[in-house]
Design an enzyme around this catalytic site. Structure first.
Site, PDB file in Angstrom:
ATOM      1  N   TYR A  66      48.015  29.172  28.069  1.00 42.69           N
ATOM      2  CA  TYR A  66      48.006  30.641  28.137  1.00 42.69           C
ATOM      3  C   TYR A  66      48.326  31.281  26.793  1.00 42.69           C
ATOM      4  O   TYR A  66      47.762  32.308  26.434  1.00 42.69           O
ATOM      5  CB  TYR A  66      48.925  31.166  29.263  1.00 42.69           C
ATOM      6  CG  TYR A  66      48.150  31.223  30.558  1.00 42.69           C
ATOM      7  CD1 TYR A  66      47.277  32.277  30.826  1.00 42.69           C
ATOM      8  CD2 TYR A  66      48.218  30.190  31.477  1.00 42.69           C
ATOM      9  CE1 TYR A  66      46.514  32.307  31.980  1.00 42.69           C
ATOM     10  CE2 TYR A  66      47.460  30.203  32.635  1.00 42.69           C
ATOM     11  CZ  TYR A  66      46.611  31.269  32.880  1.00 42.69           C
ATOM     12  OH  TYR A  66      45.839  31.289  34.013  1.00 42.69           O
ATOM     13  N   ARG A  69      45.126  31.242  24.931  1.00 44.31           N
ATOM     14  CA  ARG A  69      44.194  32.282  25.393  1.00 44.31           C
ATOM     15  C   ARG A  69      44.681  33.679  24.990  1.00 44.31           C
ATOM     16  O   ARG A  69      43.888  34.550  24.644  1.00 44.31           O
ATOM     17  CB  ARG A  69      44.018  32.205  26.911  1.00 44.31           C
ATOM     18  CG  ARG A  69      43.224  30.975  27.301  1.00 44.31           C
ATOM     19  CD  ARG A  69      42.902  30.949  28.770  1.00 44.31           C
ATOM     20  NE  ARG A  69      42.000  32.010  29.164  1.00 44.31           N
ATOM     21  CZ  ARG A  69      41.898  32.478  30.404  1.00 44.31           C
ATOM     22  NH1 ARG A  69      42.663  31.993  31.355  1.00 44.31           N
ATOM     23  NH2 ARG A  69      41.037  33.429  30.703  1.00 44.31           N
ATOM     24  N   GLN A 100      37.331  41.659  37.188  1.00 45.00           N
ATOM     25  CA  GLN A 100      37.981  40.369  37.462  1.00 45.00           C
ATOM     26  C   GLN A 100      38.589  39.843  36.169  1.00 45.00           C
ATOM     27  O   GLN A 100      39.233  38.809  36.163  1.00 45.00           O
ATOM     28  CB  GLN A 100      36.938  39.361  37.969  1.00 45.00           C
ATOM     29  CG  GLN A 100      36.254  39.784  39.250  1.00 45.00           C
ATOM     30  CD  GLN A 100      34.984  38.959  39.481  1.00 45.00           C
ATOM     31  OE1 GLN A 100      35.031  37.891  40.086  1.00 45.00           O
ATOM     32  NE2 GLN A 100      33.867  39.435  38.991  1.00 45.00           N
ATOM     33  N   ASP A 103      41.433  40.387  30.338  1.00 40.05           N
ATOM     34  CA  ASP A 103      41.523  40.554  28.878  1.00 40.05           C
ATOM     35  C   ASP A 103      41.878  41.957  28.394  1.00 40.05           C
ATOM     36  O   ASP A 103      42.009  42.183  27.186  1.00 40.05           O
ATOM     37  CB  ASP A 103      40.225  40.079  28.211  1.00 40.05           C
ATOM     38  CG  ASP A 103      38.987  40.791  28.755  1.00 40.05           C
ATOM     39  OD1 ASP A 103      39.104  41.950  29.191  1.00 40.05           O
ATOM     40  OD2 ASP A 103      37.901  40.176  28.740  1.00 40.05           O
ATOM     41  N   HIS A 118      42.485  40.523  38.950  1.00 36.09           N
ATOM     42  CA  HIS A 118      43.071  39.212  38.645  1.00 36.09           C
ATOM     43  C   HIS A 118      44.212  39.286  37.641  1.00 36.09           C
ATOM     44  O   HIS A 118      44.572  38.280  37.035  1.00 36.09           O
ATOM     45  CB  HIS A 118      41.970  38.245  38.171  1.00 36.09           C
ATOM     46  CG  HIS A 118      40.988  37.891  39.252  1.00 36.09           C
ATOM     47  ND1 HIS A 118      39.762  37.319  39.017  1.00 36.09           N
ATOM     48  CD2 HIS A 118      41.074  38.035  40.608  1.00 36.09           C
ATOM     49  CE1 HIS A 118      39.131  37.124  40.177  1.00 36.09           C
ATOM     50  NE2 HIS A 118      39.902  37.560  41.151  1.00 36.09           N
ATOM     51  N   GLY A 187      27.825  40.833  34.611  1.00 36.94           N
ATOM     52  CA  GLY A 187      28.372  39.612  34.020  1.00 36.94           C
ATOM     53  C   GLY A 187      29.325  38.840  34.904  1.00 36.94           C
ATOM     54  O   GLY A 187      30.345  38.350  34.429  1.00 36.94           O
ATOM     55  N   ASN A 213      22.871  40.810  34.316  1.00 35.67           N
ATOM     56  CA  ASN A 213      23.316  39.450  34.007  1.00 35.67           C
ATOM     57  C   ASN A 213      22.248  38.783  33.148  1.00 35.67           C
ATOM     58  O   ASN A 213      21.096  39.199  33.165  1.00 35.67           O
ATOM     59  CB  ASN A 213      23.523  38.658  35.318  1.00 35.67           C
ATOM     60  CG  ASN A 213      24.453  37.477  35.154  1.00 35.67           C
ATOM     61  OD1 ASN A 213      24.201  36.580  34.346  1.00 35.67           O
ATOM     62  ND2 ASN A 213      25.545  37.466  35.899  1.00 35.67           N
ATOM     63  N   GLU A 215      21.211  35.905  33.736  1.00 37.41           N
ATOM     64  CA  GLU A 215      20.402  35.078  34.641  1.00 37.41           C
ATOM     65  C   GLU A 215      20.675  35.488  36.093  1.00 37.41           C
ATOM     66  O   GLU A 215      21.702  36.121  36.365  1.00 37.41           O
ATOM     67  CB  GLU A 215      20.730  33.592  34.437  1.00 37.41           C
ATOM     68  CG  GLU A 215      22.185  33.272  34.705  1.00 37.41           C
ATOM     69  CD  GLU A 215      22.567  31.848  34.342  1.00 37.41           C
ATOM     70  OE1 GLU A 215      21.874  31.220  33.517  1.00 37.41           O
ATOM     71  OE2 GLU A 215      23.557  31.369  34.901  1.00 37.41           O
TER      72      GLU A 215
HETATM   73  P1  OAD Z   1      31.873  33.264  35.454  1.00 36.03           P
HETATM   74  O1  OAD Z   1      32.112  32.447  34.234  1.00 36.03           O
HETATM   75  O2  OAD Z   1      31.869  32.565  36.757  1.00 36.03           O
HETATM   76  O3  OAD Z   1      30.479  34.010  35.320  1.00 36.03           O
HETATM   77  C1  OAD Z   1      30.112  34.703  34.161  1.00 36.03           C
HETATM   78  C2  OAD Z   1      28.755  35.349  34.409  1.00 36.03           C
HETATM   79  O4  OAD Z   1      28.412  36.105  33.265  1.00 36.03           O
HETATM   80  C3  OAD Z   1      27.613  34.353  34.643  1.00 36.03           C
HETATM   81  O5  OAD Z   1      26.854  34.758  35.777  1.00 36.03           O
HETATM   82  C4  OAD Z   1      26.772  34.453  33.357  1.00 36.03           C
HETATM   83  O6  OAD Z   1      25.392  34.264  33.608  1.00 36.03           O
HETATM   84  C5  OAD Z   1      27.065  35.878  32.928  1.00 36.03           C
HETATM   85  N1  OAD Z   1      26.947  36.164  31.496  1.00 36.03           N
HETATM   86  C6  OAD Z   1      27.301  35.380  30.431  1.00 36.03           C
HETATM   87  N2  OAD Z   1      27.113  36.028  29.270  1.00 36.03           N
HETATM   88  C7  OAD Z   1      26.638  37.259  29.580  1.00 36.03           C
HETATM   89  C8  OAD Z   1      26.267  38.405  28.817  1.00 36.03           C
HETATM   90  N3  OAD Z   1      26.342  38.431  27.493  1.00 36.03           N
HETATM   91  N4  OAD Z   1      25.819  39.497  29.499  1.00 36.03           N
HETATM   92  C9  OAD Z   1      25.733  39.492  30.862  1.00 36.03           C
HETATM   93  N5  OAD Z   1      26.077  38.450  31.625  1.00 36.03           N
HETATM   94  C10 OAD Z   1      26.529  37.348  31.005  1.00 36.03           C
HETATM   95  O7  OAD Z   1      32.932  34.460  35.405  1.00 36.03           O
HETATM   96  P2  OAD Z   1      33.414  35.421  36.594  1.00 36.03           P
HETATM   97  O8  OAD Z   1      32.316  35.705  37.542  1.00 36.03           O
HETATM   98  O9  OAD Z   1      34.087  36.560  35.959  1.00 36.03           O
HETATM   99  O10 OAD Z   1      39.373  34.010  38.239  1.00 36.03           O
HETATM  100  O11 OAD Z   1      34.486  34.494  37.295  1.00 36.03           O
HETATM  101  C11 OAD Z   1      35.223  35.002  38.359  1.00 36.03           C
HETATM  102  C12 OAD Z   1      36.613  34.444  38.349  1.00 36.03           C
HETATM  103  O12 OAD Z   1      36.568  33.010  38.258  1.00 36.03           O
HETATM  104  C13 OAD Z   1      37.443  34.846  37.141  1.00 36.03           C
HETATM  105  O13 OAD Z   1      38.022  36.117  37.249  1.00 36.03           O
HETATM  106  C14 OAD Z   1      38.497  33.770  37.127  1.00 36.03           C
HETATM  107  C15 OAD Z   1      37.623  32.559  37.369  1.00 36.03           C
HETATM  108  O14 OAD Z   1      38.237  31.451  37.912  1.00 36.03           O
HETATM  109  C16 OAD Z   1      40.703  33.847  38.093  1.00 36.03           C
HETATM  110  O15 OAD Z   1      41.201  33.487  37.051  1.00 36.03           O
HETATM  111  C17 OAD Z   1      41.472  34.160  39.329  1.00 36.03           C
END
Ligand code: OAD
Length: 245
Positions: A66, A69, A100, A103, A118, A187, A213, A215
């Site tokens: 942590y 980070r 979520q 940061d 979160h 995202g 997103n 993708e």
């Molecule tokens: P993920 O890492 O699961 O997903 C990130 C998403 O962002 C993916 O669908 C990528 O395709 C997309 N992405 C990446 N770069 C991008 C860009 N420049 N523009 C647009 N999209 C982009 O992250 P989260 O969905 O936020 O929880 O994950 C959810 C939770 O899982 C987090 O809050 C964390 C983690 O475990 C906790 O810590 C409780």
């Protein structure tokens, strides 16, 4: 990129906007996402680092991670995507950000209403007496930080796997989703619940769902409009569009 005429009509008539964000919006600031090729959870195991039992068992390791980070996040800045969301406040009656991300970049960019589902990596608290600590105070202690009042262990104020979301932030997010005319889902892989249920909740309550997103995701088939591209670039285009409506 083309926008549908339905999206244009919706943008024209919308008053209440919700922007639901995940790690992807901060990717352009240099914060790694969780899943995907370079994802944090590919290199590190969440079961070793992001739950309370792991924290009690491997306290030094979890704190080392942590602190690492915290240092990364301290040295980055909000990007065009965060600022585009702030600019939306000029054109709509209300803009609520539900994130979520831990940061703090939405607040640093200047968004007025931010619900952090979160937690926030800039905050810490003692698990013994609840006293709050800043990151500066945490960095003063070289090993796992201890409370100066009760000597209890201090933890980062983030939600770990198996823990409940903060009640007030969750309730406010559900309300915002239920009243939204339009929700931008930006995202996020939309796989971590209960947060990931908010876009479909908003849709059931009548909101137009726009996914942004790089993708397609689990959510894409429920979205009314899917805009593929980087969050910063797409959100800037959306704001340009709204400005000229
Ligand atoms: P993920 O890492 O699961 O997903 C990130 C998403 O962002 C993916 O669908 C990528 O395709 C997309 N992405 C990446 N770069 C991008 C860009 N420049 N523009 C647009 N999209 C982009 O992250 P989260 O969905 O936020 O929880 O994950 C959810 C939770 O899982 C987090 O809050 C964390 C983690 O475990 C906790 O810590 C409780």
């Amino acid at each position: 990129m083309t926008f549908s005429s339905t999206l244009l009509t919706k943008l024209k008539s919308s008053e209440r906007v919700v922007v639901f964000t995940g790690a992807g919006i901060s990717a352009e600031s240099g914060v790694p996402t969780f899943r995907g090729e370079d994802g944090i959870w590919i290199k590190f195991k969440p079961e070793e680092l992001a739950n309370f039992d792991a924290f009690m068992k491997n306290t030094e390791l979890v704190w080392e991670w942590y602190k690492h980070r915290k240092r990364i996040i301290q040295n980055i800045l909000p990007n065009a995507g965060h600022f585009a969301i702030v600019e939306m406040e000029t054109y709509f009656k209300s803009v609520s950000v539900i994130t979520q991300n831990i940061d703090n970049l939405h607040r640093r960019a200047g968004s007025k209403i931010v619900y952090e589902l979160h937690g926030n990596i800039e905050r810490n608290y003692c698990i013994g007496c609840g006293k709050n600590y800043s990151n500066e105070e945490i960095f003063l202690q070289e090993t796992a930080p201890r409370c100066t009042s009760c000597k209890g262990l201090i933890r980062p104020d983030v939600v770990w796997f198996g823990e409940n979301l903060p009640t007030d932030e969750w309730n406010a997010s559900v309300r915002a989703a239920e009243f939204a005319d339009i929700i931008f889902v930006v995202g996020t892989s939309a796989v971590v619940y209960p947060a990931a249920s908010l876009p479909t909740l908003a849709r059931r309550a009548g909101a137009f769902v726009v996914e942004i997103n790089i993708e397609p995701t689990e959510l894409s088939r429920y979205a009314d409009e899917v805009l593929i591209g980087k969050a910063g670039e797409v959100l800037l285009r959306v704001v340009e569009l709204v400005k000229n409506l």
